[in-house]
Design an enzyme around this catalytic site. Sequence first.
Site, short mmCIF file in Angstrom:
data_model
loop_
_atom_site.label_atom_id
_atom_site.label_comp_id
_atom_site.label_asym_id
_atom_site.label_seq_id
_atom_site.Cartn_x
_atom_site.Cartn_y
_atom_site.Cartn_z
N TYR A 53 6.70 -14.56 -11.39
CA TYR A 53 5.66 -13.67 -10.88
C TYR A 53 4.30 -14.05 -11.45
O TYR A 53 3.28 -13.75 -10.84
CB TYR A 53 5.99 -12.19 -11.09
N LYS A 100 -8.34 -1.82 0.84
CA LYS A 100 -9.77 -2.08 0.72
C LYS A 100 -10.47 -0.76 0.50
O LYS A 100 -10.24 0.21 1.21
CB LYS A 100 -10.25 -2.75 2.02
#
Length: 121
Positions: A53, A100
């Site tokens: 990861y 966002k």
Amino acid sequence: MGKIRINNLKYFTKNGVLKEERVLGQQIEIDVELSLDLTAAGKSDDVADTVSYAEINDLIAKRVTTSSYNLMEGLAAAILDDIQKDFGNRLTSVLLRIRKYSVPMPGLFDNIEIEMERAFK
């Protein structure tokens, strides 16, 4: 099967359709969910038998900080392309979410989120 998730990676970017977004920028958050067989890694306790990861994090950070897109969908597709290129042989699928903030549109809301998923096998 198993899953590896990295949640709420945070970046400041200058992506967007509007000029203001590209000048002022905004924060985005990214979640990535990797689907793969974790059986061998569980037995061996060796990172070589899984997907690191840390490497996924580095790959996403590089894409987000070196490229600019009009649409979050374009950024998501590019990240999925990068993951497929480097790790597609070990993964069955990837689910990506991008949120966002500070979107210049009327209304009260926390964020805008797009989700894209890609299967590799």
